[in-house]
Scaffold this motif. Structure first.
Motif, PDB file in Angstrom:
ATOM      1  N   LEU A 292       0.842  -1.199   0.000  1.00 36.65           N
ATOM      2  CA  LEU A 292       0.000   0.000   0.000  1.00 36.65           C
ATOM      3  C   LEU A 292       0.875   1.247   0.000  1.00 36.65           C
ATOM      4  O   LEU A 292       0.649   2.180  -0.784  1.00 36.65           O
ATOM      5  CB  LEU A 292      -0.924   0.013   1.219  1.00 36.65           C
ATOM      6  N   ARG A 293       1.870   1.270   0.862  1.00 33.46           N
ATOM      7  CA  ARG A 293       2.778   2.424   0.911  1.00 33.46           C
ATOM      8  C   ARG A 293       3.497   2.586  -0.422  1.00 33.46           C
ATOM      9  O   ARG A 293       3.705   3.713  -0.898  1.00 33.46           O
ATOM     10  CB  ARG A 293       3.785   2.264   2.042  1.00 33.46           C
ATOM     11  N   ALA A 294       3.855   1.466  -1.044  1.00 35.69           N
ATOM     12  CA  ALA A 294       4.547   1.520  -2.334  1.00 35.69           C
ATOM     13  C   ALA A 294       3.636   2.085  -3.422  1.00 35.69           C
ATOM     14  O   ALA A 294       4.074   2.890  -4.259  1.00 35.69           O
ATOM     15  CB  ALA A 294       5.034   0.123  -2.722  1.00 35.69           C
ATOM     16  N   VAL A 295       2.379   1.674  -3.416  1.00 35.95           N
ATOM     17  CA  VAL A 295       1.418   2.166  -4.410  1.00 35.95           C
ATOM     18  C   VAL A 295       1.229   3.670  -4.267  1.00 35.95           C
ATOM     19  O   VAL A 295       1.221   4.414  -5.263  1.00 35.95           O
ATOM     20  CB  VAL A 295       0.065   1.434  -4.260  1.00 35.95           C
ATOM     21  N   VAL A 296       1.082   4.129  -3.049  1.00 33.54           N
ATOM     22  CA  VAL A 296       0.880   5.567  -2.820  1.00 33.54           C
ATOM     23  C   VAL A 296       2.130   6.350  -3.205  1.00 33.54           C
ATOM     24  O   VAL A 296       2.040   7.402  -3.863  1.00 33.54           O
ATOM     25  CB  VAL A 296       0.487   5.838  -1.353  1.00 33.54           C
ATOM     26  N   LYS A 297       3.302   5.848  -2.850  1.00 35.65           N
ATOM     27  CA  LYS A 297       4.541   6.534  -3.221  1.00 35.65           C
ATOM     28  C   LYS A 297       4.692   6.627  -4.736  1.00 35.65           C
ATOM     29  O   LYS A 297       5.106   7.667  -5.270  1.00 35.65           O
ATOM     30  CB  LYS A 297       5.758   5.811  -2.632  1.00 35.65           C
ATOM     31  N   GLU A 298       4.364   5.555  -5.428  1.00 37.25           N
ATOM     32  CA  GLU A 298       4.498   5.564  -6.877  1.00 37.25           C
ATOM     33  C   GLU A 298       3.498   6.535  -7.500  1.00 37.25           C
ATOM     34  O   GLU A 298       3.799   7.212  -8.488  1.00 37.25           O
ATOM     35  CB  GLU A 298       4.310   4.153  -7.435  1.00 37.25           C
ATOM     36  N   GLY A 299       2.321   6.633  -6.901  1.00 38.00           N
ATOM     37  CA  GLY A 299       1.350   7.619  -7.368  1.00 38.00           C
ATOM     38  C   GLY A 299       1.826   9.038  -7.127  1.00 38.00           C
ATOM     39  O   GLY A 299       1.637   9.920  -7.975  1.00 38.00           O
ATOM     40  N   LEU A 300       2.464   9.264  -5.985  1.00 36.69           N
ATOM     41  CA  LEU A 300       3.018  10.589  -5.685  1.00 36.69           C
ATOM     42  C   LEU A 300       4.159  10.922  -6.636  1.00 36.69           C
ATOM     43  O   LEU A 300       4.353  12.089  -7.008  1.00 36.69           O
ATOM     44  CB  LEU A 300       3.524  10.637  -4.240  1.00 36.69           C
ATOM     45  N   ARG A 301       4.926   9.915  -7.031  1.00 34.38           N
ATOM     46  CA  ARG A 301       6.031  10.150  -7.964  1.00 34.38           C
ATOM     47  C   ARG A 301       5.507  10.576  -9.330  1.00 34.38           C
ATOM     48  O   ARG A 301       6.057  11.500  -9.954  1.00 34.38           O
ATOM     49  CB  ARG A 301       6.872   8.869  -8.113  1.00 34.38           C
ATOM     50  N   LEU A 302       4.448   9.930  -9.786  1.00 32.34           N
ATOM     51  CA  LEU A 302       3.915  10.216 -11.111  1.00 32.34           C
ATOM     52  C   LEU A 302       2.883  11.346 -11.111  1.00 32.34           C
ATOM     53  O   LEU A 302       2.645  11.969 -12.143  1.00 32.34           O
ATOM     54  CB  LEU A 302       3.283   8.952 -11.711  1.00 32.34           C
ATOM     55  N   TRP A 359       9.508   0.290  -4.840  1.00 29.68           N
ATOM     56  CA  TRP A 359       9.682   0.849  -3.492  1.00 29.68           C
ATOM     57  C   TRP A 359       9.860  -0.235  -2.430  1.00 29.68           C
ATOM     58  O   TRP A 359      10.104   0.088  -1.263  1.00 29.68           O
ATOM     59  CB  TRP A 359       8.486   1.730  -3.144  1.00 29.68           C
ATOM     60  N   LEU A 360       9.725  -1.493  -2.792  1.00 30.24           N
ATOM     61  CA  LEU A 360       9.842  -2.572  -1.817  1.00 30.24           C
ATOM     62  C   LEU A 360      11.306  -2.902  -1.561  1.00 30.24           C
ATOM     63  O   LEU A 360      12.131  -2.918  -2.470  1.00 30.24           O
ATOM     64  CB  LEU A 360       9.116  -3.822  -2.326  1.00 30.24           C
ATOM     65  N   ASP A 361      11.619  -3.173  -0.322  1.00 27.59           N
ATOM     66  CA  ASP A 361      13.004  -3.512   0.042  1.00 27.59           C
ATOM     67  C   ASP A 361      13.115  -4.942   0.546  1.00 27.59           C
ATOM     68  O   ASP A 361      14.031  -5.291   1.294  1.00 27.59           O
ATOM     69  CB  ASP A 361      13.545  -2.543   1.098  1.00 27.59           C
ATOM     70  N   ASP A 362      12.158  -5.797   0.124  1.00 24.82           N
ATOM     71  CA  ASP A 362      12.138  -7.188   0.587  1.00 24.82           C
ATOM     72  C   ASP A 362      12.613  -8.168  -0.478  1.00 24.82           C
ATOM     73  O   ASP A 362      12.374  -9.366  -0.384  1.00 24.82           O
ATOM     74  CB  ASP A 362      10.725  -7.560   1.041  1.00 24.82           C
ATOM     75  N   GLY A 363      13.273  -7.628  -1.524  1.00 29.57           N
ATOM     76  CA  GLY A 363      13.762  -8.494  -2.590  1.00 29.57           C
ATOM     77  C   GLY A 363      12.755  -8.761  -3.684  1.00 29.57           C
ATOM     78  O   GLY A 363      13.047  -9.471  -4.647  1.00 29.57           O
ATOM     79  N   ARG A 364      11.546  -8.183  -3.553  1.00 30.62           N
ATOM     80  CA  ARG A 364      10.512  -8.421  -4.564  1.00 30.62           C
ATOM     81  C   ARG A 364      10.249  -7.163  -5.392  1.00 30.62           C
ATOM     82  O   ARG A 364       9.115  -6.830  -5.703  1.00 30.62           O
ATOM     83  CB  ARG A 364       9.217  -8.877  -3.891  1.00 30.62           C
ATOM     84  N   ASN A 365      11.326  -6.456  -5.731  1.00 24.57           N
ATOM     85  CA  ASN A 365      11.167  -5.203  -6.451  1.00 24.57           C
ATOM     86  C   ASN A 365      11.520  -5.301  -7.926  1.00 24.57           C
ATOM     87  O   ASN A 365      11.674  -4.278  -8.609  1.00 24.57           O
ATOM     88  CB  ASN A 365      11.998  -4.100  -5.789  1.00 24.57           C
TER      89      ASN A 365
END
Length: 452
Positions: A292-302, A359-365
């Motif tokens: 969820l945080r990644a989705v929002v960050k990517e939306g803020l980036r674009l 934006w994920l730092d768990d290796g699934r980016n």
């Protein structure tokens, strides 16, 4: 020339680009700390006088630090995460507005009516800002309830505050001009573009502000934005103007960001499915909702709510600003543009694509994560002069995305345009002022009736 060709072929050829005799655009994220953060950051340049409301300096426009500090300190408690979370429950002002937003979207889907998610997001945003900060909802989500669902999507039925908002966004195109020239050009522009809808919109907002200000006469313990300003010694006239400024800032920018996120979630079924899975599993275990945080960050980036340079002045008392091997002399006007930083392919591979997994730092980016991403992301500015309403905007974005995705209202939806086009003024202006989605008709067994 296409935007992408221009960006990749020109802008990134240098980290320092002179755009005027004494003005420089900086696209090096390592310079953000020096310009905006260290020791409070460089002071704003004179262009910010162009954002004053007549004789009144707003919290955003003022270059006077003590002046701003008095006002920002007075209203700061309203933006505490704990208080925002408390108002996001089913009985809180934020929670109620988000629920109404989701229900309206579901109604449009049920009736299979093409829906402008930018307008609906603006209605939510203005109600959240006014209901939470001013204690009285503007009524964006309710003002057209007497109309049929189809009538609500007509051009003439869009949010009544829009002409006011669009007028403010439009005048910002002149904001880089010296103040004397700006006032002349702005005056001429107003005379040429004035129309009844803009006038009516301004009048309605003034009347709303008058009703809001009445609480300052009876409040024994100031709580809301305007009440706290008056308690801090701000005049009622200025408090009313500051309230109108925060209405514009919240209603416009947050609406652009939310509609951008929803637009990309409609287009990206895999991201939407992954997010829904995370939200459902979170009810059984506390996983912090990283996607969820990644989705929002990517939306803020674009999302280009404020795509252009946030200008500052290199201190005259120092030796200048060093960016790589270049030293920008004292007294120069400098600034970083969110558009440039957010689309730097060295920091954001595939910069024009919606890829929240980066934006994920768990290796699934998918190998998209790069150092410097967090530093380059500045949708709200940076440092002490960053957007005062950032926490409120983020709370609304997270709550709205959760509500929409959990409702599955976007299933079967498609965007009516391939991409969002933005006119890059100080505030990003969505071309056409609409972002439409529609739902594919489905048969009784739930299958799409549209064949490709």
């Amino acid at each position: 020339m296409k935007d992408r060709d221009y960006f990749e072929g020109t802008i990134m050829a240098t980290k320092v680009l002179r755009v005027a005799p004494n003005s420089v655009s900086v696209s090096d994220n390592e310079a953000i700390r020096d310009i905006y953060i260290a020791d409070g950051g460089f002071i704003k340049d004179d262009r910010y006088r162009n954002f004053n409301l007549g004789p009144i300096e707003t919290i955003f426009s003022t270059r006077d630090t003590p002046y701003r500090d008095v006002r920002a300190k007075a209203v700061a408690p309203l933006f505490s995460p704990a208080q925002l979370r408390a108002e996001s429950g089913s009985g809180g002002s934020i929670g109620k507005a988000v629920a109404k937003f989701k229900d309206d979207l579901c109604e449009f889907k049920e009736a299979n009516i093409k829906t402008d998610i930018l307008d609906l997001s603006a209605r939510l945003s203005i109600d959240v800002v006014t209901g939470y900060l001013l204690g009285r909802r503007y009524g964006g989500l309710d003002e057209n309830k007497h109309l049929t669902l189809e009538e609500r999507q007509h051009h003439d039925a869009k949010l009544s505050a829009n002409p006011f908002i669009f007028a403010i966004v439009a005048f910002a195109r002149f904001s880089l001009l010296p103040n004397t020239i700006f006032r002349f050009v702005y005056s001429m522009s107003q005379r040429l573009s004035k129309n009844e809808k803009v006038i009516d919109s301004f009048i309605k907002l003034d009347q709303f502000a008058e009703k809001v200000m009445r609480s300052t006469e009876t409040a024994s313990k100031p709580h809301y934005y305007h009440e706290r300003l008056v308690q801090a010694g701000v005049s009622p006239i200025e408090a009313s103007a500051q309230s109108k400024a925060i209405i514009f800032a919240g209603a416009d920018s947050t609406a652009v960001m939310l509609s951008t996120i929803l637009f990309h979630l409609v287009q990206n079924v895999s991201a939407r499915t992954r997010l829904l899975s995370e939200l459902r599993s979170a009810k059984q275990q506390d996983n912090g909702l990283p996607f969820l945080r990644a989705v929002v960050k990517e939306g803020l980036r674009l999302g280009m709510a404020n795509p252009t340079r946030l200008t500052r002045v290199v201190p005259t008392s120092g030796s200048g600003l060093r960016v790589g091997d270049i030293v920008i002399p004292p007294g120069s006007v400098v600034g970083c543009a969110a558009y440039t930083l957010h689309h730097d392919p060295e920091v954001f591979p595939e910069p024009f694509l919606f890829r929240p997994e980066r934006w994920l730092d768990d290796g699934r980016n998918d190998g998209l994560r790069r150092s410097g991403m967090e530093r380059s992301l500045m949708p709200f500015g940076a440092g002490l002069r960053a957007c005062i309403g950032k926490n409120l905007a983020m709370q609304q974005l997270h709550e709205a995305v959760i509500a929409v995705v959990e409702s599955e209202v976007l299933e079967g939806a498609r965007t009516c345009q391939e991409k969002i086009e933005v006119i890059e003024w100080f505030n990003g202006d969505i071309k056409g002022h609409h972002i439409d989605i529609e739902w594919q008709p489905r048969s009784a067994d739930g299958k799409s009736l549209t064949h490709h």
